[in-house]
Write a protein that holds these residues in place. Structure first.
Motif, mmCIF file in Angstrom:
data_model
loop_
_atom_site.group_PDB
_atom_site.id
_atom_site.type_symbol
_atom_site.label_atom_id
_atom_site.label_comp_id
_atom_site.label_asym_id
_atom_site.label_seq_id
_atom_site.Cartn_x
_atom_site.Cartn_y
_atom_site.Cartn_z
ATOM 1 N N LEU A 62 2.351 -10.701 -6.022
ATOM 2 C CA LEU A 62 0.792 -10.865 -5.659
ATOM 3 C C LEU A 62 0.478 -10.956 -4.043
ATOM 4 O O LEU A 62 -0.193 -10.330 -3.383
ATOM 5 N N ALA A 63 1.917 -11.475 -3.421
ATOM 6 C CA ALA A 63 1.634 -11.647 -2.105
ATOM 7 C C ALA A 63 2.076 -10.180 -1.474
ATOM 8 O O ALA A 63 1.341 -9.779 -0.283
ATOM 9 N N THR A 64 2.836 -9.506 -1.915
ATOM 10 C CA THR A 64 3.421 -8.034 -1.429
ATOM 11 C C THR A 64 2.192 -7.068 -1.817
ATOM 12 O O THR A 64 1.694 -6.614 -0.767
ATOM 13 N N ALA A 65 1.135 -7.206 -2.738
ATOM 14 C CA ALA A 65 0.194 -6.525 -2.930
ATOM 15 C C ALA A 65 -0.941 -6.898 -2.042
ATOM 16 O O ALA A 65 -1.569 -6.032 -1.516
ATOM 17 N N ASP A 66 -0.957 -8.146 -1.978
ATOM 18 C CA ASP A 66 -2.240 -8.778 -0.812
ATOM 19 C C ASP A 66 -1.931 -8.282 0.587
ATOM 20 O O ASP A 66 -2.825 -7.724 1.335
ATOM 21 N N LEU A 67 -0.532 -7.963 1.023
ATOM 22 C CA LEU A 67 -0.249 -7.529 2.381
ATOM 23 C C LEU A 67 -0.291 -5.885 2.412
ATOM 24 O O LEU A 67 -0.845 -5.505 3.449
ATOM 25 N N LYS A 68 -0.015 -5.439 1.331
ATOM 26 C CA LYS A 68 -0.312 -4.094 1.306
ATOM 27 C C LYS A 68 -1.754 -3.522 1.233
ATOM 28 O O LYS A 68 -2.249 -2.743 2.181
#
Length: 77
Positions: A62-68
């Motif tokens: 989720l954090a990676t998706a949010d950063l992207k």
């Protein structure tokens, strides 16, 4: 007199053997109970570890998706 002594000895030995058997049985049951509790505790710990790992992975995704998403939005601006 001999018969009384022999009968008494037989009763005492039977009682002692019976008490020893009961003690051994209780010891075996206590050991089995302790092993079962240990196995259940180990299984519970493994389950909690697996759930914690899954939670960490989900948060990471989720954090990676949010950063992207933020990166895409920043690029679009």
């Amino acid at each position: 007199m001999k018969k009384i002594i022999l009968a008494t000895a037989l009763l005492l030995s039977t009682g002692i053997l019976s008490a020893n058997a009961q003690t051994k049985e209780k010891s075996i049951l206590a050991t089995a109970d302790a092993k079962e509790k240990s196995i259940l505790a180990t299984a519970d710990a493994k389950e909690k570890s697996i759930l914690a790992t899954a939670d960490i992975k989900e948060k990471s995704i989720l954090a990676t998706a949010d950063l992207k998403e933020k990166s895409i939005l920043a690029t679009a601006d």
